[in-house]
Design a protein around this motif. Structure first.
Motif, PDB file in Angstrom:
ATOM      1  N   SER A 153       0.824  -1.205   0.000  1.00  0.00           N
ATOM      2  CA  SER A 153       0.000   0.000   0.000  1.00  0.00           C
ATOM      3  C   SER A 153       0.860   1.259   0.000  1.00  0.00           C
ATOM      4  N   MET A 160       1.515   4.269  -3.095  1.00  0.00           N
ATOM      5  CA  MET A 160       1.532   5.731  -3.045  1.00  0.00           C
ATOM      6  C   MET A 160       2.654   6.288  -3.916  1.00  0.00           C
ATOM      7  N   GLY A 167      -1.526   9.367  -3.115  1.00  0.00           N
ATOM      8  CA  GLY A 167      -0.300   9.460  -3.902  1.00  0.00           C
ATOM      9  C   GLY A 167      -0.240  10.662  -4.832  1.00  0.00           C
ATOM     10  N   GLY A 205      -2.516   4.251  -0.383  1.00  0.00           N
ATOM     11  CA  GLY A 205      -1.593   4.542  -1.470  1.00  0.00           C
ATOM     12  C   GLY A 205      -2.149   5.300  -2.646  1.00  0.00           C
TER      13      GLY A 205
END
Length: 694
Positions: free
Chosen positions: A381, A385, A610, A606
């Protein structure tokens, strides 16, 4: 008197007692359907068509192969937007005066909507007509594509900052571009008029977000309900092949999308009514706005055309009954559970609801207690990102690091990292098959690939050195143009003969412009002939329109994009192994729940933050913002060195944390006896089942 006349009229009695007539509703008075009629109705429900219009010539398309064909085209169109939107990020920012964090939110919004809509769609898909659900999703995608392009028509024609330059025009039509003697230090801005301000342009952010909601309704049903729809209507031995074809065609979408958007951005935003060159703009001009919108109506038309046949497919394709009969020969776990629940007193009681919630909490607790699974999920996860933020702004980062045009950066990125990821997925599947089901080996492979691909972020330390920029926000010592009445917000870069880039001809002190050579002359701030040009000399300095070129080695771009290819290749090889080890780290009864929780956490931790985090980092690298009437718009000038450092620092930091969690998952993972046994049996050419039978 007959016997029947002495009986009371039951119908009349029922009416007198405000009850329904008994004889009128008795089922025996309804005619029975013959076997032929039942078969005819059943065949009618398996026919291809719309609203009862099912002629024989349309039944040619009523096969699983045509279903796969239309679904593959729809998946390709849907995945093309994955390249279109990142490819036009920098163009959207300049056109609609948005920061990078705002454009990052546009990209993240699709993941936010998917997080909410996909569970609902999959729940409905288990009971509804799957074919029509897919068709409606593709139709919504078409509507969203048109909505995404609509701000182009609502904003009116684009006017480049600093004015445009039409051939043979007189200099009196652009008074604020050249240096004009004035007692004021800067020309006042006209605020509060009828002209559209930058802040109102940035409000189109919400239109793009709403369009993303409609666009995400295609991918959700396609890769969840659509896969189940295919699986139900083909033989099990070819089901994997059909799904593989669907995903392979979908993977082609981003690569082709980057190439297409690169060519579209070479066209002017007002094309075909205006080509941009007549206005004195070229694709290498920082004020150039490419044709960001044209691809979306084309995708919208294709989506609507594909939705029409998808809406015509029946709930079950002809021949699916035989497949169901074959499956019914095997005992189904669902039927066993259903029978047990019915014996215990039904589904909808209050006790069952409470017990279901307790079971959900127990399942969640069991997943958390699987420490290897929890650590692996956290690691992937956090790594998501990094790659999601990088993917969202990769073309823009390439543009800033090396001074590429927006169409060149999109094209090069589409030819490097995306094909590498597609090839890596195939190679990763072969490698994971060779590894087998040993959790320790699979986790070690995932750790190694994440580590190698993470080291590739070192490539973002490469950049082409920029020339010195004499901008108001960078060089406050400039006083030579103080008498020229230059607005601080004026942005029309020119390159002086001294190799210095100036914010505008006015800031360079240029008093004349040659429309034939597109050259400025009599520039008081540009040294000419080794001395500062002034009224006491006969030497005339000049400046060229556009930003100064960068000094970039011939090896830089090839090395950069080869490393990007390797980054995509190595990183994607972990995908199949990651899925395989996830299925081995959780009990069989929790595998579906575990995959669902993993999918959810990857988006929450993520994929959603991100692009926003990376966009914020790019905003911090901005050194010159576009302003109007006190409102900040898009970034005009970035410090390319800081851009590379920020992207490198974020990528390395997030990848390091993600890799650390994956390594911890490898350390705490305990191989099960079945892993070693199954691997030994495979080596000896034996199957566990056959050994038991013996």
């Amino acid at each position: 008197m007959s016997m029947f006349s002495s009986l009371p009229d039951l119908r009349q009695t029922a009416l007198n007692q405000t009850a329904r007539p008994l004889l009128d509703t008795t089922p025996r008075y309804q005619p029975f359907k013959t076997t032929d009629q039942v078969l005819e109705e059943k065949k009618g429900s398996l026919r291809f068509g719309w609203f009862g219009f099912t002629p024989d010539f349309l039944q040619f398309f009523n096969t699983s192969r045509w279903l796969l064909f239309f679904m593959s085209i729809a998946a390709y169109v849907d995945c093309t937007t994955m390249a279109f939107i990142p490819g036009i990020v920098s163009t959207l920012e300049k056109r609609f005066e948005m920061s990078s964090s705002q454009s990052g939110f546009i990209i993240s919004s699709s993941q936010i909507f998917a997080l909410v809509t996909v569970p609902i769609i999959t729940h409905i898909g288990g009971k509804a007509h799957k074919g029509k659900l897919i068709g409606i999703g593709v139709l919504m995608f078409g509507i969203g594509s048109f909505l995404f392009a609509s701000p182009h028509y609502w904003t009116g024609p684009y006017k480049a900052p600093g004015g445009t330059y039409v051939m043979n025009m007189t200099s009196s039509l652009m008074p604020n571009t050249l240096c004009q003697s004035s007692a004021n230090a800067s020309s006042p801005e006209q605020c509060g008029g009828s002209a559209q301000s930058y802040s109102s342009l940035s409000n189109y952010l919400y239109v793009f977000v709403v369009a993303q909601f409609f666009i995400c309704l295609c991918g959700g049903p396609m890769f969840t309900v659509g896969v189940a729809y295919l699986d139900e209507n083909v033989k099990k031995k070819v089901s994997g092949l059909y799904v593989a074809v669907l995903y392979t065609v979908a993977c082609v979408g981003p690569s082709i999308g980057f190439l297409v958007i690169g060519q579209l951005l070479s066209l002017y935003v007002e094309w075909p009514s205006e080509d941009g060159y007549s206005a004195g703009l070229t694709p290498w001009d920082p004020r150039w706005i490419g044709n960001w919108w044209l691809g979306f109506p084309v995708l919208g038309v294709l989506a609507i055309l594909i939705a029409v046949p998808l809406l015509a497919f029946p709930r079950k394709l002809p021949g699916s009954e035989e497949l169901e009969e074959e499956e019914e020969e095997l005992p189904k776990k669902v039927d066993i559970i259903k029978a047990e629940e019915e014996d215990e007193g039904g589904f909808c009681s209050k006790g069952k609801t409470i017990e279901g919630l307790k079971d959900l909490l127990r399942s969640l607790r069991d997943l958390i207690k699987s420490y290897a699974f929890s650590l692996l999920t956290l690691g992937v996860s956090i790594d998501a990102m990094s790659y999601m933020g990088l993917f969202a702004f990769a073309p823009k980062v390439c543009e800033l690091l090396f001074g590429l045009s927006v169409m060149s950066s999109s094209t090069y990125f589409g030819l490097s990292m995306i094909p590498g990821a597609a090839v890596g997925s195939l190679v990763g599947g072969w490698i994971s098959k060779k590894i087998g089901v040993d959790c320790k080996k699979l986790l070690l492979f995932v750790f190694a690939t994440f580590l190698l691909s993470g080291l590739a972020v070192l490539v973002f330390l490469m950049h082409c050195p920029e020339t010195h920029k004499a901008y108001v926000s960078i060089d406050n010592s400039m006083t030579c143009s103080s008498e020229c009445a230059c607005a601080d917000s004026l942005y029309d870069p020119v390159c002086g003969e001294n190799g210095v880039e100036y914010q505008s001809p006015c800031h360079a002190g240029c008093a004349a412009f040659n429309y034939t050579t597109m050259t400025y002359s009599d520039c008081s701030c540009v040294p000419a002939g080794g001395m500062q040009s002034n009224v006491s000399t006969n030497v005339t300095s000049f400046a060229l329109q556009g930003a100064c070129p960068r000094n970039c080695g011939s090896y830089v771009l090839p090395v950069f994009f080869v490393v990007l290819f390797l980054m995509g290749f190595i990183g994607s090889t972990a995908g199949p192994a990651f899925t395989a080890v996830t299925l081995r780290l959780v009990p069989p009864k929790l595998r579906s729940f575990g995959l669902g929780m993993q999918w959810t956490l990857m988006r929450i931790i993520g994929m959603i933050p991100g692009p926003i985090v990376y966009g914020r980092a790019l905003d911090n690298a901005c050194v010159q913002w576009q302003t109007s009437c006190g409102q900040r718009g898009a970034c005009l000038v970035y410090d390319s060195r800081r851009v590379g450092l920020f992207v490198f620092g974020l990528g390395l930091g997030l990848r390091f944390v993600g890799v650390a969690f994956c390594f911890l998952a490898y350390l705490v993972c305990k191989p099960t006896p079945g892993d070693t046994l199954e691997n030994d049996d495979d080596k000896n050419g034996l199957k566990p089942g056959k050994e038991t039978e013996a």
